[in-house]
Design a protein around this motif. Sequence first.
Motif, PDB file in Angstrom:
ATOM      1  N   GLN A 220       0.818  -1.205   0.000  1.00  0.00           N
ATOM      2  CA  GLN A 220       0.000   0.000   0.000  1.00  0.00           C
ATOM      3  C   GLN A 220       0.860   1.268   0.000  1.00  0.00           C
ATOM      4  O   GLN A 220       0.407   2.331  -0.420  1.00  0.00           O
ATOM      5  CB  GLN A 220      -0.959   0.003   1.183  1.00  0.00           C
ATOM      6  N   PHE A 221       2.111   1.162   0.444  1.00  0.00           N
ATOM      7  CA  PHE A 221       3.006   2.308   0.546  1.00  0.00           C
ATOM      8  C   PHE A 221       3.961   2.440  -0.641  1.00  0.00           C
ATOM      9  O   PHE A 221       4.689   3.418  -0.740  1.00  0.00           O
ATOM     10  CB  PHE A 221       3.847   2.202   1.830  1.00  0.00           C
ATOM     11  N   ASP A 222       3.965   1.458  -1.530  1.00  0.00           N
ATOM     12  CA  ASP A 222       4.929   1.414  -2.636  1.00  0.00           C
ATOM     13  C   ASP A 222       4.319   2.001  -3.908  1.00  0.00           C
ATOM     14  O   ASP A 222       3.485   1.367  -4.555  1.00  0.00           O
ATOM     15  CB  ASP A 222       5.361  -0.036  -2.876  1.00  0.00           C
ATOM     16  N   PRO A 223       4.742   3.209  -4.300  1.00  0.00           N
ATOM     17  CA  PRO A 223       4.137   3.854  -5.478  1.00  0.00           C
ATOM     18  C   PRO A 223       4.384   3.109  -6.787  1.00  0.00           C
ATOM     19  O   PRO A 223       3.722   3.376  -7.791  1.00  0.00           O
ATOM     20  CB  PRO A 223       4.792   5.238  -5.507  1.00  0.00           C
ATOM     21  N   ASN A 224       5.307   2.162  -6.783  1.00  0.00           N
ATOM     22  CA  ASN A 224       5.589   1.391  -7.996  1.00  0.00           C
ATOM     23  C   ASN A 224       4.864   0.049  -8.031  1.00  0.00           C
ATOM     24  O   ASN A 224       5.098  -0.744  -8.929  1.00  0.00           O
ATOM     25  CB  ASN A 224       7.104   1.163  -8.120  1.00  0.00           C
ATOM     26  N   HIS A 225       4.007  -0.197  -7.048  1.00  0.00           N
ATOM     27  CA  HIS A 225       3.314  -1.485  -6.977  1.00  0.00           C
ATOM     28  C   HIS A 225       1.845  -1.313  -7.344  1.00  0.00           C
ATOM     29  O   HIS A 225       1.239  -0.276  -7.075  1.00  0.00           O
ATOM     30  CB  HIS A 225       3.447  -2.068  -5.561  1.00  0.00           C
ATOM     31  N   LYS A 226       1.252  -2.349  -7.911  1.00  0.00           N
ATOM     32  CA  LYS A 226      -0.159  -2.273  -8.317  1.00  0.00           C
ATOM     33  C   LYS A 226      -1.104  -2.110  -7.132  1.00  0.00           C
ATOM     34  O   LYS A 226      -2.237  -1.665  -7.298  1.00  0.00           O
ATOM     35  CB  LYS A 226      -0.558  -3.485  -9.162  1.00  0.00           C
ATOM     36  N   TYR A 227      -0.679  -2.471  -5.911  1.00  0.00           N
ATOM     37  CA  TYR A 227      -1.530  -2.329  -4.733  1.00  0.00           C
ATOM     38  C   TYR A 227      -1.258  -1.039  -3.950  1.00  0.00           C
ATOM     39  O   TYR A 227      -1.720  -0.888  -2.825  1.00  0.00           O
ATOM     40  CB  TYR A 227      -1.401  -3.544  -3.818  1.00  0.00           C
ATOM     41  N   PHE A 228      -0.512  -0.117  -4.539  1.00  0.00           N
ATOM     42  CA  PHE A 228      -0.254   1.181  -3.915  1.00  0.00           C
ATOM     43  C   PHE A 228      -1.575   1.924  -3.692  1.00  0.00           C
ATOM     44  O   PHE A 228      -2.468   1.896  -4.536  1.00  0.00           O
ATOM     45  CB  PHE A 228       0.661   2.018  -4.821  1.00  0.00           C
ATOM     46  N   ASP A 229      -1.686   2.574  -2.549  1.00  0.00           N
ATOM     47  CA  ASP A 229      -2.879   3.367  -2.236  1.00  0.00           C
ATOM     48  C   ASP A 229      -2.485   4.842  -2.154  1.00  0.00           C
ATOM     49  O   ASP A 229      -1.963   5.294  -1.141  1.00  0.00           O
ATOM     50  CB  ASP A 229      -3.501   2.910  -0.913  1.00  0.00           C
ATOM     51  N   PRO A 230      -2.757   5.610  -3.213  1.00  0.00           N
ATOM     52  CA  PRO A 230      -2.358   7.026  -3.235  1.00  0.00           C
ATOM     53  C   PRO A 230      -3.152   7.894  -2.253  1.00  0.00           C
ATOM     54  O   PRO A 230      -2.765   9.029  -1.989  1.00  0.00           O
ATOM     55  CB  PRO A 230      -2.632   7.442  -4.683  1.00  0.00           C
ATOM     56  N   LYS A 231      -4.225   7.362  -1.680  1.00  0.00           N
ATOM     57  CA  LYS A 231      -5.047   8.139  -0.750  1.00  0.00           C
ATOM     58  C   LYS A 231      -4.541   8.063   0.683  1.00  0.00           C
ATOM     59  O   LYS A 231      -5.064   8.750   1.561  1.00  0.00           O
ATOM     60  CB  LYS A 231      -6.498   7.672  -0.814  1.00  0.00           C
ATOM     61  N   LEU A 232      -3.519   7.245   0.943  1.00  0.00           N
ATOM     62  CA  LEU A 232      -2.977   7.133   2.294  1.00  0.00           C
ATOM     63  C   LEU A 232      -2.364   8.461   2.723  1.00  0.00           C
ATOM     64  O   LEU A 232      -1.749   9.160   1.927  1.00  0.00           O
ATOM     65  CB  LEU A 232      -1.908   6.042   2.363  1.00  0.00           C
ATOM     66  N   LYS A 233      -2.540   8.759   3.993  1.00  0.00           N
ATOM     67  CA  LYS A 233      -1.929   9.948   4.562  1.00  0.00           C
ATOM     68  C   LYS A 233      -0.872   9.493   5.563  1.00  0.00           C
ATOM     69  O   LYS A 233      -1.184   8.861   6.561  1.00  0.00           O
ATOM     70  CB  LYS A 233      -2.985  10.813   5.225  1.00  0.00           C
ATOM     71  N   GLY A 234       0.377   9.790   5.273  1.00  0.00           N
ATOM     72  CA  GLY A 234       1.462   9.394   6.168  1.00  0.00           C
ATOM     73  C   GLY A 234       1.737   7.909   6.109  1.00  0.00           C
ATOM     74  O   GLY A 234       1.581   7.269   5.076  1.00  0.00           O
ATOM     75  N   THR A 235       2.099   7.363   7.269  1.00  0.00           N
ATOM     76  CA  THR A 235       2.473   5.952   7.328  1.00  0.00           C
ATOM     77  C   THR A 235       1.441   5.097   8.055  1.00  0.00           C
ATOM     78  O   THR A 235       1.707   3.940   8.369  1.00  0.00           O
ATOM     79  CB  THR A 235       3.839   5.798   8.034  1.00  0.00           C
ATOM     80  N   GLU A 236       0.278   5.661   8.338  1.00  0.00           N
ATOM     81  CA  GLU A 236      -0.791   4.902   9.006  1.00  0.00           C
ATOM     82  C   GLU A 236      -1.380   3.900   8.011  1.00  0.00           C
ATOM     83  O   GLU A 236      -1.929   4.292   6.981  1.00  0.00           O
ATOM     84  CB  GLU A 236      -1.878   5.846   9.513  1.00  0.00           C
ATOM     85  N   PRO A 237      -1.271   2.583   8.277  1.00  0.00           N
ATOM     86  CA  PRO A 237      -1.773   1.601   7.308  1.00  0.00           C
ATOM     87  C   PRO A 237      -3.297   1.572   7.242  1.00  0.00           C
ATOM     88  O   PRO A 237      -3.986   1.794   8.232  1.00  0.00           O
ATOM     89  CB  PRO A 237      -1.243   0.274   7.846  1.00  0.00           C
ATOM     90  N   ARG A 238      -3.791   1.339   6.064  1.00  0.00           N
ATOM     91  CA  ARG A 238      -5.221   1.164   5.842  1.00  0.00           C
ATOM     92  C   ARG A 238      -5.541  -0.291   5.515  1.00  0.00           C
ATOM     93  O   ARG A 238      -6.619  -0.781   5.819  1.00  0.00           O
ATOM     94  CB  ARG A 238      -5.660   2.058   4.683  1.00  0.00           C
ATOM     95  N   TRP A 239      -4.590  -0.987   4.895  1.00  0.00           N
ATOM     96  CA  TRP A 239      -4.833  -2.330   4.377  1.00  0.00           C
ATOM     97  C   TRP A 239      -3.952  -3.355   5.080  1.00  0.00           C
ATOM     98  O   TRP A 239      -2.802  -3.070   5.411  1.00  0.00           O
ATOM     99  CB  TRP A 239      -4.592  -2.366   2.867  1.00  0.00           C
ATOM    100  N   PHE A 240      -4.520  -4.552   5.267  1.00  0.00           N
ATOM    101  CA  PHE A 240      -3.843  -5.608   6.011  1.00  0.00           C
ATOM    102  C   PHE A 240      -3.939  -6.940   5.272  1.00  0.00           C
ATOM    103  O   PHE A 240      -4.796  -7.113   4.406  1.00  0.00           O
ATOM    104  CB  PHE A 240      -4.477  -5.758   7.399  1.00  0.00           C
TER     105      PHE A 240
END
Length: 155
Positions: free
Chosen positions: A76-96
């Motif tokens: 979710q934090f990797d902008p080069n990955h298909k599962y990147f989430d651009p709506k994340l704010k900071g380092t708080e995870p949304r997905w598990f």
Amino acid sequence: MKYWLFKTEPDVFSIDDLIREKLSYWEGVRNYQARNYLRDEVKLGDLVLFYHSRLEPPGVVGIAEVAKEASPDPFQFDPNHKYFDPKLKGTEPRWFGVHLKPRTKFQELIPLDLLKKTKGLEKMVVTQKGSRLSIQPVTKKEFEIVIKLAGVTIK
């Protein structure tokens, strides 16, 4: 112990992939209800009906076990990955995701049509019209019926 059904597309990740890897992180869930199940309810030792979707016919192909409880999906934090989430704010995870290990592969796929026709599975989430959720709870009774259809026993 709880029981679950996890859907996957076999061309993305199959039961054979899980068997080959022996332990695999279940990443890429991007539905809030499924995320909540993974994060809050799926626990170590829970059993999972491994379901191949987007297959003709779709169906249950085996059983996996939860080998490690929820942790943040690193993709979710990797902008080069298909599962990147651009709506994340900071380092708080949304997905598990959770780690799974294989228990058994069925000799034959248990098709969705058979699940729908089987007494005792009428209320199973996967048999309901419009059921698209990738992580679904399964009752102990439903789990037992499915493994009986497969001709396997779990100890």
